[in-house]
Design an enzyme around this catalytic site. Structure first.
Site, PDB file in Angstrom:
ATOM      1  N   GLU A   1     -13.590 -18.725 -27.819  1.00 26.32           N
ATOM      2  CA  GLU A   1     -14.693 -19.368 -27.108  1.00 26.32           C
ATOM      3  C   GLU A   1     -14.941 -20.782 -27.610  1.00 26.32           C
ATOM      4  O   GLU A   1     -15.193 -21.701 -26.817  1.00 26.32           O
ATOM      5  CB  GLU A   1     -15.965 -18.522 -27.245  1.00 26.32           C
ATOM      6  CG  GLU A   1     -17.082 -18.904 -26.295  1.00 26.32           C
ATOM      7  CD  GLU A   1     -17.985 -20.027 -26.804  1.00 26.32           C
ATOM      8  OE1 GLU A   1     -18.742 -20.603 -25.999  1.00 26.32           O
ATOM      9  OE2 GLU A   1     -17.937 -20.320 -28.026  1.00 26.32           O
TER      10      GLU A   1
ATOM     11  N   ASP B   1     -14.603 -15.918 -32.955  1.00 26.53           N
ATOM     12  CA  ASP B   1     -14.086 -17.177 -33.473  1.00 26.53           C
ATOM     13  C   ASP B   1     -15.242 -18.137 -33.737  1.00 26.53           C
ATOM     14  O   ASP B   1     -16.338 -17.967 -33.198  1.00 26.53           O
ATOM     15  CB  ASP B   1     -13.078 -17.799 -32.518  1.00 26.53           C
ATOM     16  CG  ASP B   1     -13.721 -18.255 -31.210  1.00 26.53           C
ATOM     17  OD1 ASP B   1     -14.363 -17.406 -30.556  1.00 26.53           O
ATOM     18  OD2 ASP B   1     -13.607 -19.437 -30.839  1.00 26.53           O
TER      19      ASP B   1
END
Length: 476
Positions: A180, A114
């Site tokens: 994250e 991500d």
């Protein structure tokens, strides 16, 4: 000024006997154009784990990464997620595991797929989700943080399995997180749910930075983090600034006075009870820091001690947001309340709960003019310090030096990776290594994020060398 290259010796006594390191370099180099193209394809997917962005793109990102893991030769590739505390689904993580041969260690290779939102598109010199090569760098959101970490793990695994074939017996687990950049809200739950699947002897977290272009680093410390908000209230409601101004200070002014108390006259954090020390082993030139941080001419640097210590082993407090009327809609009134969000980076060795309490006490003792101050604690994350004497750390330092052709350095990082504390708690016997592909000009989280391509190639070589060495010697 310490020279990080000349003064940091390579780890002695290490060499590969069963495989020629040049074979690994050649395997990485031959595959590198395809690796870069795969990275470009990942950059094109705007997988952002924030709730205000399309979750379908995050799922696309996970599927694309899972496809690359399958192409690397692993059959059991899973896309897994845990629910958040509110019941909504967490980000999709890609997990795949190759079991170790008898007597061989298992290595967990972590990165995250991500990315941060792109921010203002006007600040980008090219489209954020179209990877573009310029001047030996690859530009695009996630090109460095952290899709390059994903590709570094996959590239190293491909090289070592190609060169060693059936002789490669190290167990390898890929763990590519999908939230994250949103603060890893389900990370601990995920570890608990998949404790056995993710168990490893060595955990490599590829989400950090090297010392500079051309000089590799093993990150041996990370600062922790606490944040929260401070609200100052002085009136029950807004009143006319001409009719009532003078005897009472408005809330933004009182808030400014409170914020000013957080630092002393040198700019060092002035909150009592916080841990800090001036013991960084390497330092950087002030002109290099000013350039990398884009400090304007005439602005003095804050704090005391070496620049590296100010970045790595001392606390740093920033105000990252203020709630007050915007200038364009401001009226001539005394503002009754104003609120600020603080972000406090913690030195290694600092207990986050103690740090939060220290900020609370400071705010209570420094309320300006008797204003009502409301302190609201936010997130907290542990700092990290690695055992540099471990077998895995020694192997990593050797591999980095071999790949770059210059000795690697041990560095701290001013940023925080709070989930490492979860890894340590769930897997207390594991040796944790924090590596990375970034450099001081990568501009992670900012416009024009980029990756130095030759250092990226060397990072893949280094990890391949490390895997080959652990295959040969284990952790003895």
């Amino acid at each position: 000024m310490t020279s990080p290259v000349a003064d940091t010796p390579q780890t002695p006594g290490l060499a590969l006997r069963s495989v020629d390191p040049q074979d690994l370099r050649d395997a990485v180099t031959t595959a590198f154009p395809a690796t870069v193209e795969q990275l470009k394809e990942l950059v094109a997917i705007p997988g952002i784990a924030w709730p205000s962005f399309d979750p379908a793109q995050l799922d696309r990102s996970a599927e694309a990464v899972a496809g690359l893991v399958r192409a690397a030769g692993l059959d059991d590739v899973r896309i897994l997620r845990c629910a958040k505390e509110d019941g909504t689904p967490g980000g999709p993580a890609v997990v795949a595991r190759r079991e170790a041969a008898p007597g061989k260690p298992t290595i967990l290779l972590y990165a995250h797929h991500d990315v941060q939102p792109p921010g203002d598109p006007a600040l980008w010199e090219s489209e954020p989700f179209t990877a573009v090569e310029r001047g030996g760098r690859l530009y695009g959101r996630g090109a460095a943080d952290d899709k390059a970490g994903v590709m570094a793990h996959l590239g190293a695994y491909a090289a070592v399995t190609q060169v060693l074939g059936e002789d490669f017996g190290v167990g390898v687990t890929f763990f590519f997180e999908g939230e994250e950049e949103a603060g890893s809200p389900t990370f601990r739950l995920f570890l608990e749910a998949h404790r056995d699947l993710l168990a490893a002897d060595v955990i490599v977290v590829a989400d950090s930075s090297n010392w500079k272009v051309g000089v590799p680093a093993l990150t041996t410390s990370l600062r922790g983090l606490v944040d929260g908000t401070v609200e100052v209230r002085v009136l029950e409601h807004a009143v006319h600034s001409g009719m009532f101004g003078g005897p009472v200070l408005d809330a933004p002014t009182c808030l400014a006075r409170l914020i000013a108390s957080f630092h002393d006259e040198t700019g060092a954090v002035a909150i009592k009870g916080l841990v800090g020390r001036d013991d960084a082993q390497v330092d950087m030139a002030e002109e290099d820091f000013r350039r990398d941080a884009s400090v304007l001419d005439g602005v003095q640097l804050a704090g005391t001690g070496s620049i590296s210590s100010r970045l790595w082993t001392k606390p740093a407090l920033s105000i990252i947001g203020i709630d007050a009327p915007a200038v364009d809609v401001a009226s001539n009134t005394l503002i009754p309340s104003a609120r600020a969000k603080f972000s406090l980076r913690l030195a290694p060795g600092q207990d986050p709960d103690a740090a939060m309490e220290a900020v609370r006490q400071h705010v209570a003792e420094n309320a300006p003019f008797g204003a009502t101050v409301v302190f609201t604690p936010g997130e907290a994350g542990e700092p990290f310090s690695t055992d540099t004497s471990s077998a895995a750390a020694g192997t990593a330092m050797w591999a980095l030096g071999e790949a770059w052709g210059v000795p690697a350095v041990e560095t701290g990082i001013g940023g925080s990776i709070p989930f490492i504390a979860d890894l340590l708690q769930v897997y207390p016997a594991a040796q944790i290594l924090v590596t990375g592909v970034e450099d001081p000009d990568s501009r992670a989280h900012s416009a024009n994020e980029s990756l130095h391509l030759d250092d990226f190639r060397k990072a893949i070589v280094a990890e391949a060398l490390m895997l080959a060495k652990l295959n040969e010697t284990g952790l003895g």
